[in-house]
Design a protein around this motif. Structure first.
Motif, mmCIF file in Angstrom:
data_model
loop_
_atom_site.group_PDB
_atom_site.id
_atom_site.type_symbol
_atom_site.label_atom_id
_atom_site.label_comp_id
_atom_site.label_asym_id
_atom_site.label_seq_id
_atom_site.Cartn_x
_atom_site.Cartn_y
_atom_site.Cartn_z
ATOM 1 N N LEU A 22 12.028 4.111 -1.913
ATOM 2 C CA LEU A 22 12.086 4.946 -0.711
ATOM 3 C C LEU A 22 13.506 5.443 -0.471
ATOM 4 O O LEU A 22 13.720 6.568 -0.017
ATOM 5 C CB LEU A 22 11.590 4.154 0.498
ATOM 6 N N GLY A 23 14.480 4.591 -0.791
ATOM 7 C CA GLY A 23 15.871 5.009 -0.649
ATOM 8 C C GLY A 23 16.251 6.097 -1.624
ATOM 9 O O GLY A 23 16.870 7.108 -1.262
ATOM 10 N N GLU A 24 15.866 5.940 -2.891
ATOM 11 C CA GLU A 24 16.191 6.935 -3.902
ATOM 12 C C GLU A 24 15.458 8.250 -3.651
ATOM 13 O O GLU A 24 15.958 9.322 -4.013
ATOM 14 C CB GLU A 24 15.834 6.395 -5.289
ATOM 15 N N ARG A 25 14.317 8.166 -3.020
ATOM 16 C CA ARG A 25 13.578 9.386 -2.684
ATOM 17 C C ARG A 25 14.199 10.097 -1.485
ATOM 18 O O ARG A 25 13.810 11.221 -1.148
ATOM 19 C CB ARG A 25 12.118 9.029 -2.402
ATOM 20 N N GLY A 26 15.122 9.453 -0.804
ATOM 21 C CA GLY A 26 15.787 10.065 0.338
ATOM 22 C C GLY A 26 15.077 9.834 1.649
ATOM 23 O O GLY A 26 15.415 10.473 2.661
ATOM 24 N N ILE A 27 14.110 8.893 1.661
ATOM 25 C CA ILE A 27 13.329 8.667 2.874
ATOM 26 C C ILE A 27 13.933 7.577 3.743
ATOM 27 O O ILE A 27 14.009 7.713 4.963
ATOM 28 C CB ILE A 27 11.865 8.317 2.492
ATOM 29 N N LEU A 28 14.400 6.491 3.141
ATOM 30 C CA LEU A 28 14.805 5.321 3.925
ATOM 31 C C LEU A 28 15.917 5.646 4.919
ATOM 32 O O LEU A 28 15.925 5.153 6.053
ATOM 33 C CB LEU A 28 15.229 4.193 2.982
ATOM 34 N N ARG A 29 16.832 6.503 4.533
ATOM 35 C CA ARG A 29 17.940 6.825 5.428
ATOM 36 C C ARG A 29 17.530 7.719 6.592
ATOM 37 O O ARG A 29 18.322 7.926 7.521
ATOM 38 C CB ARG A 29 19.067 7.497 4.642
ATOM 39 N N ARG A 30 16.325 8.245 6.561
ATOM 40 C CA ARG A 30 15.866 9.130 7.634
ATOM 41 C C ARG A 30 15.469 8.362 8.886
ATOM 42 O O ARG A 30 15.395 8.941 9.971
ATOM 43 C CB ARG A 30 14.649 9.945 7.159
ATOM 44 N N PHE A 31 15.178 7.060 8.740
ATOM 45 C CA PHE A 31 14.683 6.281 9.864
ATOM 46 C C PHE A 31 15.839 5.760 10.714
ATOM 47 O O PHE A 31 16.730 5.097 10.188
ATOM 48 C CB PHE A 31 13.859 5.093 9.369
ATOM 49 N N PRO A 32 15.833 6.000 12.034
ATOM 50 C CA PRO A 32 16.901 5.483 12.889
ATOM 51 C C PRO A 32 16.686 4.041 13.316
ATOM 52 O O PRO A 32 17.576 3.449 13.937
ATOM 53 C CB PRO A 32 16.851 6.418 14.097
ATOM 54 N N ALA A 33 15.524 3.450 13.005
ATOM 55 C CA ALA A 33 15.276 2.043 13.318
ATOM 56 C C ALA A 33 14.152 1.544 12.412
ATOM 57 O O ALA A 33 13.288 2.318 11.979
ATOM 58 C CB ALA A 33 14.901 1.855 14.780
ATOM 59 N N ILE A 68 0.840 -1.202 0.000
ATOM 60 C CA ILE A 68 0.000 0.000 0.000
ATOM 61 C C ILE A 68 0.873 1.250 0.000
ATOM 62 O O ILE A 68 0.549 2.244 -0.673
ATOM 63 C CB ILE A 68 -0.945 -0.004 1.214
ATOM 64 N N LEU A 69 1.969 1.226 0.724
ATOM 65 C CA LEU A 69 2.892 2.366 0.681
ATOM 66 C C LEU A 69 3.381 2.611 -0.742
ATOM 67 O O LEU A 69 3.544 3.769 -1.165
ATOM 68 C CB LEU A 69 4.075 2.133 1.619
ATOM 69 N N SER A 70 3.596 1.540 -1.505
ATOM 70 C CA SER A 70 4.048 1.725 -2.894
ATOM 71 C C SER A 70 2.980 2.414 -3.729
ATOM 72 O O SER A 70 3.283 3.235 -4.603
ATOM 73 C CB SER A 70 4.424 0.377 -3.514
ATOM 74 N N TRP A 71 1.704 2.095 -3.471
ATOM 75 C CA TRP A 71 0.619 2.765 -4.201
ATOM 76 C C TRP A 71 0.549 4.239 -3.836
ATOM 77 O O TRP A 71 0.319 5.092 -4.698
ATOM 78 C CB TRP A 71 -0.714 2.086 -3.902
ATOM 79 N N TYR A 80 12.076 -5.403 -2.400
ATOM 80 C CA TYR A 80 13.335 -4.669 -2.526
ATOM 81 C C TYR A 80 13.144 -3.422 -3.394
ATOM 82 O O TYR A 80 13.635 -2.331 -3.059
ATOM 83 C CB TYR A 80 14.420 -5.554 -3.131
ATOM 84 N N GLY A 81 12.414 -3.549 -4.497
ATOM 85 C CA GLY A 81 12.214 -2.415 -5.390
ATOM 86 C C GLY A 81 11.472 -1.264 -4.721
ATOM 87 O O GLY A 81 11.785 -0.092 -4.949
ATOM 88 N N ARG A 85 19.134 -6.279 1.913
ATOM 89 C CA ARG A 85 19.875 -5.705 0.785
ATOM 90 C C ARG A 85 19.580 -4.217 0.646
ATOM 91 O O ARG A 85 20.505 -3.397 0.457
ATOM 92 C CB ARG A 85 19.497 -6.439 -0.502
ATOM 93 N N ALA A 86 18.305 -3.835 0.746
ATOM 94 C CA ALA A 86 17.950 -2.418 0.638
ATOM 95 C C ALA A 86 18.557 -1.614 1.778
ATOM 96 O O ALA A 86 19.061 -0.492 1.567
ATOM 97 C CB ALA A 86 16.431 -2.264 0.631
ATOM 98 N N LEU A 87 18.541 -2.165 2.983
ATOM 99 C CA LEU A 87 19.149 -1.453 4.113
ATOM 100 C C LEU A 87 20.661 -1.332 3.925
ATOM 101 O O LEU A 87 21.250 -0.289 4.244
ATOM 102 C CB LEU A 87 18.814 -2.173 5.417
#
Length: 350
Positions: A261-272, A218-221, A255-256, A305-307
């Motif tokens: 989320l990584g390319e959008r710059g969001i994934l690295r914002r989460f500390p856990a 759902i997040l992908s949608w 993974y995709g 892998r994504a992390l």
């Protein structure tokens, strides 16, 4: 940079209160009444609440506007103290444009649901209202035989109490469904089998933050529709939780999504990061226990892998009992989550 909104925990219901039961996604209660009626009965008898249905609760094919109207009526009614989703679905995305944010902000109430209800959770998050990811009427409350004790304890705490609640590691679980149109299904609890507990990655620190996430499909949608996804800085310091549905998405697709989320710059914002125990069996895709375990391992590898690529130092916990799993524990969406790596503990604030 705009931070995430300040969050309000809505007032909790008390035994004897009236609670709404709505179908913001699918009117499946009309097609499959057995688990729905069982869930309603448990709300009354085990939790002491009075469920109130709305025009589209049992209506298949209700328009997005009709479903939004039911949500507005449930939130605006001063006699309703909580809102439960009957089940998920696949088009709640179309309901979001019809929702009145000012109305719901003026009448905040605890909302319970998951799966396609990730749409509404994200909408409530952007409205500054804490909601509760889990506990649908047809699945958890309508579980054959009895509620799982772990599920019941978490739901009772989320419904009626405020403050910290420590999640537990399930040592047995079930993922095999039985037909909901067969009365025999509801005469006994589903069989369970042993499972491993949580798997920790980078458990070298303590992280506490506001939660965000939900069902990854759902997040992908939401990402594709550019709806209810904020700028990356809004997620600074948030604990990201994710889970997969009974559709059992391919690990490559998970993974995709995380890569996006990584390319959008969001994934690295989460500390856990918390990753729910994946469901590896469905009536449409029946796997052996070994095949289902292999699927879960492939998903863990895909997430890892994504992390590795976008957030290599972030602590993560796999196989948390959230989302499409049995037992299921409720996660406050927009509430505080504490991930204690050295102590191997996860505490949520209801």
């Amino acid at each position: 940079m705009r931070p995430h909104p300040p969050f309000t925990y809505p007032s909790k219901p008390r035994p004897g209160d009236r609670v709404a039961v709505v179908s913001p996604s699918s009117g499946l209660p009309g097609l499959l009444p057995l688990p729905f009626e069982l869930g309603l009965r448990r709300l009354r008898e085990e939790f002491g609440l009075v469920p109130v249905e709305y025009p589209t609760t049992r209506k298949m094919g209700a328009s997005p506007r009709e479903r939004a109207d039911d949500l507005h009526a449930a939130f605006a009614d001063p006699d309703i103290t909580a809102v439960f989703s009957s089940i998920g679905g696949d088009d709640q995305l179309t309901v979001l444009p019809h929702l009145d944010r000012d109305l719901v902000r003026a009448h905040p109430k605890p909302f319970f649901g998951y799966s396609d209800n990730t749409n509404l959770h994200a909408w409530l998050w952007n409205s500054g209202i804490v909601s509760y990811h889990g506990a649908s009427v047809m699945v958890e409350l309508g579980r054959p035989g009895a509620l799982h004790p772990v599920t019941a304890a978490s739901l009772r705490a989320a419904l009626f109490t405020s403050g910290p609640y420590e999640l537990v590691e399930a040592r047995e679980f079930n993922e095999i469904d039985r037909p909901w149109d067969d009365p025999e299904t509801f005469l006994s609890p589903p069989p369970t089998r042993p499972c491993q507990g949580w798997t920790w990655r980078n458990p070298d620190r303590v992280v506490e933050g506001v939660s965000w996430g939900g069902n990854i499909e759902i997040l992908s949608w939401l990402l594709m529709a550019d709806r209810e996804i904020r700028e990356p800085s809004a997620y600074d310091g948030c604990v990201f939780f994710l889970e997969t549905s009974e559709e059992q998405p391919r690990p490559a697709d998970v993974y995709g999504i995380l890569r996006s989320l990584g390319e959008r710059g969001i994934l690295r914002r989460f500390p856990a990061v918390l990753v729910g125990r994946a469901k590896g069996w469905s009536l449409d895709r029946r796997r052996s226990p070994e095949e289902a375990d292999g699927y879960r391992q492939a998903l863990r590898t895909a997430v890892g892998r994504a992390l590795d690529e976008y957030a290599p130092d972030v602590p993560a916990v796999f196989d948390v009992d959230l989302g499409h799993t049995d037992p299921q524990q409720v996660i406050p969406y927009g509430g505080t989550v504490r991930v204690d790596g050295p102590a191997r503990r996860i505490t949520v604030t209801y």
